[in-house]
Design an enzyme around this catalytic site. Structure first.
Site, short mmCIF file in Angstrom:
data_model
loop_
_atom_site.label_atom_id
_atom_site.label_comp_id
_atom_site.label_asym_id
_atom_site.label_seq_id
_atom_site.Cartn_x
_atom_site.Cartn_y
_atom_site.Cartn_z
N ALA A 1 0.83 -1.09 -0.13
CA ALA A 1 0.05 -0.08 0.12
C ALA A 1 0.74 1.35 -0.02
CB ALA A 1 -0.93 0.10 1.33
N ARG B 1 11.16 7.33 -1.50
CA ARG B 1 12.21 7.41 -2.00
C ARG B 1 12.41 7.00 -3.56
NH1 ARG B 1 15.57 3.95 2.02
NH2 ARG B 1 13.75 3.21 2.82
N LYS C 1 5.46 2.31 -5.66
CA LYS C 1 6.99 1.68 -5.96
C LYS C 1 6.84 0.26 -6.50
CE LYS C 1 8.95 0.23 -2.27
NZ LYS C 1 9.84 0.53 -0.82
N GLY D 1 14.75 -2.80 10.38
CA GLY D 1 14.41 -2.98 11.96
C GLY D 1 15.40 -3.95 12.52
N ASN E 1 14.03 0.10 -2.60
CA ASN E 1 13.53 1.23 -1.88
C ASN E 1 13.60 2.55 -2.78
OD1 ASN E 1 12.51 0.40 0.73
ND2 ASN E 1 14.57 -0.39 0.86
N LYS F 1 1.52 -9.61 -39.09
CA LYS F 1 0.62 -9.58 -38.19
C LYS F 1 -0.70 -10.60 -38.34
CE LYS F 1 -3.24 -8.10 -37.44
NZ LYS F 1 -4.61 -7.28 -37.71
N TYR G 1 -7.35 -3.63 -44.18
CA TYR G 1 -7.87 -2.55 -43.30
C TYR G 1 -8.49 -1.66 -44.19
CZ TYR G 1 -8.80 0.53 -39.27
OH TYR G 1 -9.21 1.31 -38.28
C1 UD1 Z 1 9.79 -2.58 7.35
C2 UD1 Z 1 9.87 -2.95 8.89
C3 UD1 Z 1 11.25 -2.91 9.14
C4 UD1 Z 1 11.93 -3.86 8.20
C5 UD1 Z 1 11.71 -3.70 6.72
C6 UD1 Z 1 12.27 -4.53 5.55
C7 UD1 Z 1 7.82 -1.98 10.10
C8 UD1 Z 1 7.52 -1.13 11.16
N1 UD1 Z 1 9.32 -1.96 9.94
O1 UD1 Z 1 10.42 -1.17 7.40
O2 UD1 Z 1 11.79 -3.55 10.53
O3 UD1 Z 1 13.55 -4.20 8.50
O4 UD1 Z 1 10.61 -3.35 6.41
O5 UD1 Z 1 11.91 -4.08 4.31
O6 UD1 Z 1 7.22 -2.90 9.55
N2 UD1 Z 1 3.23 -0.78 3.70
C9 UD1 Z 1 1.80 -0.79 3.83
N3 UD1 Z 1 0.95 0.08 4.35
C10 UD1 Z 1 1.51 0.75 5.50
C11 UD1 Z 1 2.84 0.93 5.41
C12 UD1 Z 1 3.72 -0.02 4.75
O7 UD1 Z 1 1.17 -1.58 2.79
O8 UD1 Z 1 0.87 1.77 5.97
C13 UD1 Z 1 3.78 -1.55 3.04
C14 UD1 Z 1 4.89 -1.02 1.81
O9 UD1 Z 1 4.12 -0.98 0.67
C15 UD1 Z 1 5.87 -1.96 1.80
C16 UD1 Z 1 5.99 -2.72 3.18
O10 UD1 Z 1 4.69 -2.45 3.74
O11 UD1 Z 1 5.74 -2.74 0.70
C17 UD1 Z 1 7.16 -2.18 4.06
O12 UD1 Z 1 6.94 -0.77 4.15
P1 UD1 Z 1 8.03 0.24 4.02
O13 UD1 Z 1 7.45 1.62 4.70
O14 UD1 Z 1 9.02 0.02 3.20
O15 UD1 Z 1 8.62 -0.50 5.65
P2 UD1 Z 1 10.25 -0.10 6.11
O16 UD1 Z 1 10.33 1.20 6.92
O17 UD1 Z 1 11.01 -0.61 4.85
CA CA Z 2 11.01 -1.20 2.78
#
Ligand code: UD1
Ligand code: CA
Length: 441
Positions: free
Chosen positions: A8, A13, A20, A135, A217, A340, A376
């Protein structure tokens, strides 16, 4: 098992107007890599959480995927909670939509790891030299805690085991944990990662091959991942008997199959479910997509899409097979020929400067230079049929619908608007008049 894929987020970035997960690796959107892998696990349901420009993401997903919209992106925990009603009591696998190269073998090992240890929650982790942005995994008694980089204290900065964003849960536990999630962190988001510390027992499995869990990212990472996966695919093909002369400049998708002793020349793109036989010569500067090529086919400086090419066919240089063509054995398609929805019978030739659209050619047909099927009329498309052994003289226009009979000959420069019977000579052009000595006068 139910699989939930998080997609979502906007991906700030990336600096893009598109979500993305729509950016492509080897011509396949990032999200589709994840969906394809999850399909191989045979889950009961695949749920994709969409949000930012959701309709764009939903459009490219397969029909058997359930999309759940997270209208406001309040964190990864909030994202999973949006799909609350789909969470079963048994196993739940959660994948990150931006981590495309995880493979099913690793996931299966990970699922087993959780079961065997009796964890309510488990995370796939990796060990990195310089783990910014991720994380951190903090091991406690019987369980782990995950802290985001921005929330950690100094002594935790040394930890280099980090969260890959891939989780496995007991569904009952997950539902309860989601109800109790709080957003008291630096970003005021509901973190899915907080659930690990809420379990009685949780753990992390370290992945062997970090490449599988690297996220994308920004564009630098996107390009790096494209290069990396390209090299992996090329190497595997080379190890299995395909000569790729310039692997740096040859791009082959993950679903392409290529037979032994085929040689690929530089600047070639091969994508989709393309299958190439043995002893073929492909390139230089060729693009093949969703096509089948049997053994001994040559395609040089040309494009072939959605087509079937049988044995010993030669195509190009500079030809374009646009869609739904079937080219039978020993055919020669030369330079600047566009096809075609054409079916070209065995041993037939169209060597120079032609357009054959909605056309069926028999065997041993010769298409002269500059032949055009006029298929055509501005509104509708019509068909041209050309019988076995027919010979079409150069620069002829065949105005469809029209049939040219077996073994017939069309004189050069003809405009053919009526059917030509078998074994006939058809002339459809102005008669030449020579005015003797006119220039001298
Ligand atoms: C997250 C993890 C982090 C981990 C990293 C690995 C959390 C809090 N952190 O961080 O520990 O090391 O992924 O890549 O989970 N997304 C949603 N809805 C939201 C927020 C995010 O669907 O409200 C989706 C994003 O589209 C993405 C994924 O969740 O596909 C991860 O979100 P992102 O914001 O990239 O998390 P990170 O900061 O990378
Ligand atoms: Ca990520």
């Amino acid at each position: 098992m139910t699989c939930i894929i998080l997609a979502a987020g906007k991906g700030t970035r990336m600096k893009s107007k598109y979500p993305k997960v729509l950016h492509k690796v080897l011509d396949i959107p990032i999200i589709n890599w994840v969906v394809e892998t999850s399909k191989k696990l045979n889950p009961e349901k695949i749920i994709v959480i969409t949000g930012y420009k959701a309709e764009l993401v939903e459009k490219i997903l397969p029909d058997d995927v359930v999309c759940v919209r997270q209208e406001e992106q309040l964190g990864t925990g909030h994202a999973v909670k949006t799909a609350y009603n789909f969470i079963p009591d048994d196993e739940v696998l959660i994948l990150n939509g931006d981590v495309p190269f995880i493979n099913e073998k690793t996931i299966n090992e990970f699922i087993k790891f959780r079961e065997e240890n009796g964890y309510q929650a488990a995370v796939l982790s990796m060990v990195l030299k310089d783990p910014v942005h991720y994380g951190k995994i903090i091991h406690k008694k019987n369980k782990i805690e995950i802290k985001e980089f921005r929330d950690i204290v100094d002594e935790e900065k040394m930890i280099n085991e980090v969260n890959s964003g891939i989780y496995c849960f007991d569904g009952k536990f997950l539902k309860k944990a989601l109800e109790n999630l709080k957003n008291n962190n630096d970003q005021n988001e509901f973190y899915l990662t907080d659930t690990l510390d809420m379990a009685e027992k949780s753990g992390a499995m370290v992945v062997e091959d970090n490449f599988q869990v690297l996220g994308i990212n920004d564009r630098k990472e996107l390009i790096k991942m494209n290069q990396a996966i390209k090299n992996r695919i090329n190497n595997e093909l080379i190890e299995n008997g395909v000569t790729i002369l310039d692997p740096e400049n040859t791009w082959i998708g993950p679903n392409v199959k290529i037979g032994m002793d085929t040689v690929i020349y530089p600047f070639t793109y091969i994508t989709g479910n393309t299958e190439i036989g043995e002893d073929c010569i492909i390139g230089p500067m060729t693009r093949l997509h969703e096509s089948t090529l049997q053994n001994n086919v040559i395609v040089q400086r040309s494009e072939v899409e959605f087509s079937k090419v049988m044995r010993n066919v030669s195509i190009g240089p500079w030809s374009r097979l646009r869609k739904e063509n079937v080219i039978e054995e020993n055919v020669k398609i030369g330079d600047f020929v566009e096809l075609k929805k054409a079916h070209i019978g065995k041993n037939s030739k169209a060597q120079h400067l032609s357009y054959l659209g909605d056309a069926t050619l028999g065997e041993n047909v010769n298409i002269g230079a500059g032949t055009i099927t006029c298929n055509y009329d501005g509104k509708n498309k019509f068909k041209t049929n050309i019988g076995d052994e027919a010979f079409i003289g150069s620069n002829s226009s065949l105005v469809a619908p029209v049939n040219v009979g077996k073994s017939s000959l069309v004189g050069a420069g003809s405009v053919i608007t009526e059917d030509v019977p078998d074994y006939s000579l058809a002339l459809g052009r102005g008669r030449q008049i020579n005015k003797k000595d006119r220039i001298k006068k």
